[in-house]
Every structure is written in C-alpha cells, then in structure tokens.
Write a protein that holds these residues in place. Structure first.
Motif, mmCIF file in Angstrom:
data_model
loop_
_atom_site.group_PDB
_atom_site.id
_atom_site.type_symbol
_atom_site.label_atom_id
_atom_site.label_comp_id
_atom_site.label_asym_id
_atom_site.label_seq_id
_atom_site.Cartn_x
_atom_site.Cartn_y
_atom_site.Cartn_z
ATOM 1 N N HIS A 37 0.809 -1.221 0.000
ATOM 2 C CA HIS A 37 0.000 0.000 0.000
ATOM 3 C C HIS A 37 0.844 1.275 0.000
ATOM 4 C CE1 HIS A 37 -2.801 -3.132 0.878
ATOM 5 N NE2 HIS A 37 -2.333 -3.288 2.098
ATOM 6 N N GLY A 38 1.726 1.397 -1.010
ATOM 7 C CA GLY A 38 2.439 2.640 -1.208
ATOM 8 C C GLY A 38 3.641 2.853 -0.336
ATOM 9 N N GLN A 39 4.148 1.806 0.330
ATOM 10 C CA GLN A 39 5.295 1.946 1.205
ATOM 11 C C GLN A 39 6.557 1.518 0.459
ATOM 12 O OE1 GLN A 39 3.760 -0.744 3.957
ATOM 13 N NE2 GLN A 39 2.358 0.685 4.906
ATOM 14 N N ASP A 40 7.736 1.788 1.048
ATOM 15 C CA ASP A 40 9.004 1.430 0.415
ATOM 16 C C ASP A 40 9.254 -0.057 0.534
ATOM 17 O OD1 ASP A 40 9.499 4.071 -0.188
ATOM 18 O OD2 ASP A 40 10.494 4.444 1.737
ATOM 19 N N PHE A 41 9.682 -0.682 -0.582
ATOM 20 C CA PHE A 41 9.935 -2.125 -0.579
ATOM 21 C C PHE A 41 11.080 -2.471 0.354
ATOM 22 C CE2 PHE A 41 12.353 -5.733 -2.336
ATOM 23 C CZ PHE A 41 11.411 -6.727 -2.144
ATOM 24 N N ASP A 42 10.903 -3.577 1.112
ATOM 25 C CA ASP A 42 11.928 -4.004 2.051
ATOM 26 C C ASP A 42 12.498 -5.361 1.674
ATOM 27 O OD1 ASP A 42 13.539 -4.228 4.304
ATOM 28 O OD2 ASP A 42 11.940 -5.094 5.523
ATOM 29 N N GLU A 43 11.666 -6.402 1.584
ATOM 30 C CA GLU A 43 12.176 -7.745 1.344
ATOM 31 C C GLU A 43 11.056 -8.652 0.870
ATOM 32 O OE1 GLU A 43 13.465 -9.483 4.986
ATOM 33 O OE2 GLU A 43 11.561 -9.093 6.023
ATOM 34 N N MET A 44 11.460 -9.842 0.383
ATOM 35 C CA MET A 44 10.523 -10.909 0.075
ATOM 36 C C MET A 44 10.485 -11.850 1.275
ATOM 37 S SD MET A 44 9.738 -10.006 -3.024
ATOM 38 C CE MET A 44 8.966 -11.388 -3.844
ATOM 39 N N ALA A 45 9.312 -12.409 1.565
ATOM 40 C CA ALA A 45 9.191 -13.316 2.704
ATOM 41 C C ALA A 45 8.092 -14.328 2.415
ATOM 42 C CB ALA A 45 8.879 -12.539 3.980
ATOM 43 N N LEU A 46 8.202 -15.503 3.045
ATOM 44 C CA LEU A 46 7.163 -16.500 2.898
ATOM 45 C C LEU A 46 5.868 -15.991 3.532
ATOM 46 C CD1 LEU A 46 9.051 -19.841 3.693
ATOM 47 C CD2 LEU A 46 8.344 -18.962 1.453
ATOM 48 N N TYR A 47 4.762 -16.283 2.873
ATOM 49 C CA TYR A 47 3.461 -15.886 3.394
ATOM 50 C C TYR A 47 3.206 -16.557 4.730
ATOM 51 C CZ TYR A 47 -1.616 -15.598 3.835
ATOM 52 O OH TYR A 47 -2.887 -15.373 4.294
ATOM 53 N N GLN A 48 2.740 -15.778 5.714
ATOM 54 C CA GLN A 48 2.353 -16.291 7.029
ATOM 55 C C GLN A 48 0.861 -16.084 7.214
ATOM 56 O OE1 GLN A 48 4.459 -17.769 9.215
ATOM 57 N NE2 GLN A 48 6.246 -17.478 7.893
ATOM 58 N N PHE A 49 0.238 -17.006 7.941
ATOM 59 C CA PHE A 49 -1.188 -16.884 8.204
ATOM 60 C C PHE A 49 -1.489 -15.529 8.820
ATOM 61 C CE2 PHE A 49 -4.959 -17.527 10.929
ATOM 62 C CZ PHE A 49 -5.847 -17.944 9.951
ATOM 63 N N GLY A 50 -2.426 -14.793 8.246
ATOM 64 C CA GLY A 50 -2.756 -13.462 8.728
ATOM 65 C C GLY A 50 -2.210 -12.349 7.857
ATOM 66 N N ARG A 202 -5.904 -12.798 15.907
ATOM 67 C CA ARG A 202 -4.582 -13.083 15.326
ATOM 68 C C ARG A 202 -4.558 -12.871 13.813
ATOM 69 N NH1 ARG A 202 -0.451 -13.350 13.580
ATOM 70 N NH2 ARG A 202 1.351 -14.666 14.047
ATOM 71 N N THR A 203 -5.699 -13.018 13.154
ATOM 72 C CA THR A 203 -5.729 -12.801 11.716
ATOM 73 C C THR A 203 -5.647 -11.323 11.348
ATOM 74 O OG1 THR A 203 -8.148 -12.738 11.634
ATOM 75 C CG2 THR A 203 -7.094 -14.880 11.343
ATOM 76 N N ARG A 204 -5.961 -10.433 12.292
ATOM 77 C CA ARG A 204 -5.972 -8.997 12.015
ATOM 78 C C ARG A 204 -4.788 -8.258 12.633
ATOM 79 N NH1 ARG A 204 -12.256 -7.384 13.402
ATOM 80 N NH2 ARG A 204 -13.239 -9.215 12.464
ATOM 81 N N HIS A 205 -4.267 -8.769 13.733
ATOM 82 C CA HIS A 205 -3.260 -8.032 14.490
ATOM 83 C C HIS A 205 -2.117 -8.943 14.912
ATOM 84 C CE1 HIS A 205 -6.206 -4.786 14.911
ATOM 85 N NE2 HIS A 205 -7.075 -5.683 15.339
ATOM 86 N N GLU A 206 -1.029 -8.329 15.334
ATOM 87 C CA GLU A 206 -0.023 -9.064 16.087
ATOM 88 C C GLU A 206 -0.495 -9.112 17.524
ATOM 89 O OE1 GLU A 206 4.123 -9.171 15.595
ATOM 90 O OE2 GLU A 206 4.093 -7.573 14.109
ATOM 91 N N VAL A 207 -0.250 -10.235 18.175
ATOM 92 C CA VAL A 207 -0.771 -10.434 19.529
ATOM 93 C C VAL A 207 0.313 -10.990 20.441
ATOM 94 C CG1 VAL A 207 -2.548 -11.541 20.939
ATOM 95 C CG2 VAL A 207 -3.060 -10.908 18.562
ATOM 96 N N MET A 208 0.427 -10.439 21.635
ATOM 97 C CA MET A 208 1.277 -10.965 22.681
ATOM 98 C C MET A 208 0.434 -11.079 23.950
ATOM 99 S SD MET A 208 4.923 -8.933 22.167
ATOM 100 C CE MET A 208 4.413 -7.800 23.459
ATOM 101 N N VAL A 209 0.767 -12.056 24.802
ATOM 102 C CA VAL A 209 0.021 -12.246 26.041
ATOM 103 C C VAL A 209 0.975 -12.207 27.228
ATOM 104 C CG1 VAL A 209 -1.441 -13.815 27.378
ATOM 105 C CG2 VAL A 209 -1.773 -13.611 24.905
#
Length: 295
Positions: A37-50, A202-209
C-alpha cells in the motif's frame, strides 16, 4: 509530579542497556507488522497466516512453489493496544507476595514507557463481565499516565468476575488498523472458550500475552491465602501436607500448560510474570521471540 510518576518509576527500574535492547526490539517490529500500500519495498518473505493476500508476489510464488509476499517499510509509528483483564482474579496474590494487579500495572507501565520512547501510540481496552473501558490511541507521556491510572483504578477485590472474551470482542470490533495487541490477564487464561476470539484477533493483528502468575495457598504453610471467588481457609496442617502441596503444584502446572498449548496453536507468544524483576527480562525476551516469529 503525579503526571510523570509512573513512567519515571519504570525509567528508574530499567538500566540504559536494557532500555536500548527493549526499544531496539520494539523498533524492529515496524519492519514486519506493515506491508504494501504505497510503502518502500523491504524484502521478500514467505506468506504467514494473517498476512494480506494482496501482497503476494505471484511470480516469485510460481518460481518457489510456496506463497511469497513483498514486505514494505512504513514511516508511520506502530499502533499498540493494551487489552487488560480487570476481573477480581487479578486482585489475588502473585508469587512474590505482591498483588497480581500490581504486576499487571507494572507490565502496562513498561509497555507504555517503551511506546512513549519510540513515539508510538497506545490505546486501552480494559474490563470484566460488567465493565468495559476503551480509550483511543494517542501518544505522549500525559496520555500514557492517564491510561495507567484508569487501569489501576479498575483493580479491586470487589471487582466483577473476569470476562476476557468481552475484552477481546471489544478490541475486534473497535480496531481495524493492524496493531500490536498486548493482552494482560492471569495464568489461568486464555481458556478454550477464548480460542475463537484469539483466532480472529490473530488474523488482524499481532498479539502478545502477558500472564500474571498465582501464588498457591500451599506456598507458605504459615500464611493464609483466601480465594478471591470463594472464601477458602485451609488449616495449617493441611497447607503443610506434602501430598496437598504436590497436588496444588501439579494442578497449577497443568493449567499453565493448557493455556500455553492454546497459544501455540494460535501462533501467539506469551510470558508468565512472577515478580517485577523477572517481568522486565521476560518482556524483553517476549519481544525478541515475537520479532523472530514475524520478522
């Protein structure tokens, strides 16, 4: 001054190397939490759930045989949400002899301190089965201090029972921007009844408990510890029995293991706090593990 006392207390507890290490780990999260969405490219990465499916690079996916996404660096700061369980269970005793609510507030203080130093915004959703407080995300020391005062004021032995689902559902309906959600509850949670809400979160956000540990009634035969929900006075001769001590420890361990297994299924990192000193190192380790998982 009252407006700076809480964050000043945290500052006094953290030595400079600790602050740098924790802040650096928090800053590193900015490279992994946002994409596209219009940001500077950083890296390629494997798709993660979410991850956002719109960020999948189909050419790279075809060549590797696995879904690959394009990650981007974003200039804006990280949105953080404190999701705090304020049920009366949180007013019980922690292993170090303090109240669990004291440890919960300290965890929130450390998170707010790191966020303020980084320039991030912090929002609050706190509640139990009768009350819910929500405060929009803002930055700055005064805002953080206000959040911490609101959290502290909600902890009490006379508080309603815990309802973690109520807190999680409010986060789900209120926050649409991808954020870092830090859930503060006790070691008995999350339970199976919370798994669906955690899955959606977890599908929308990063989560820590951050789980606050309980002190067992058998930890000190000379000290009487009452249950916050049901009056409980175990005679000294029972508290000192080895078989009762062993049974209480096994029950506590099973409860922690069940909660840990649930969080692993949902890909959520967690830490259990037993004292303020232990919590500082544990939070830094939690940030490190979270960065490794999502980086």
């Amino acid at each position: 001054m009252a407006s700076t006392s809480r964050l000043a207390k945290v500052r006094a507890r953290l030595d400079l190397p600790t602050v740098r290490r924790a802040s650096g780990l928090l800053e590193g999260r900015h490279r992994s939490i946002y994409s596209g969405h219009g940001q500077d490219f950083d890296e390629m990465a494997l798709y993660q759930f979410g991850d956002d499916v719109s960020d999948i690079d189909w050419k790279a996916t075809a060549s590797t045989g696995q879904p690959v996404i394009r990650r981007f660096v974003r200039d804006s700061n990280l949105a953080m949400v404190l999701a705090v369980d304020t049920g009366r269970n949180m007013a019980a005793t922690a292993p170090d002899g303090s109240t669990k609510s004291d440890l919960a507030v300290f965890a929130a203080e450390v998170i707010c301190y790191l966020a303020r130093n980084r320039g991030d915004t912090v929002a609050l959703v706190a509640g139990d089965d009768e009350r819910t407080v929500q405060i929009p995300a803002r930055g700055g020391g005064s805002h953080m201090e206000m959040l911490l005062r609101r959290i502290d004021a909600m902890f009490d032995l006379e508080s309603p029972a815990s309802d973690l689902n109520r807190v999680l559902d409010r986060v789900l309906t209120w926050f649409t921007r991808k954020s870092l959600v830090v859930i503060i509850t006790d070691e008995a949670r999350p339970e199976p009844e919370h798994e669906l809400a955690l899955k959606r979160l977890r599908t929308r956000h990063e989560v820590m408990v951050v789980q606050i540990a309980d002190r067992l009634p058998t930890d000190d035969p000379n000290e009487v510890i009452d249950d916050v929900d049901t009056p409980l006075d175990i005679p000294e001769f029972l508290r000192s029995r080895k078989d009762l001590v062993s049974e209480a420890e096994e029950y506590s361990l099973r409860r922690r293991q069940d909660a840990a297994a649930l969080l692993r299924r949902r890909g959520i990192e967690s830490v259990t706090a037993t004292s303020e000193d232990q919590l500082i190192d544990a939070l830094i380790d939690l940030l490190r593990r979270q960065k490794r998982v999502r980086g």
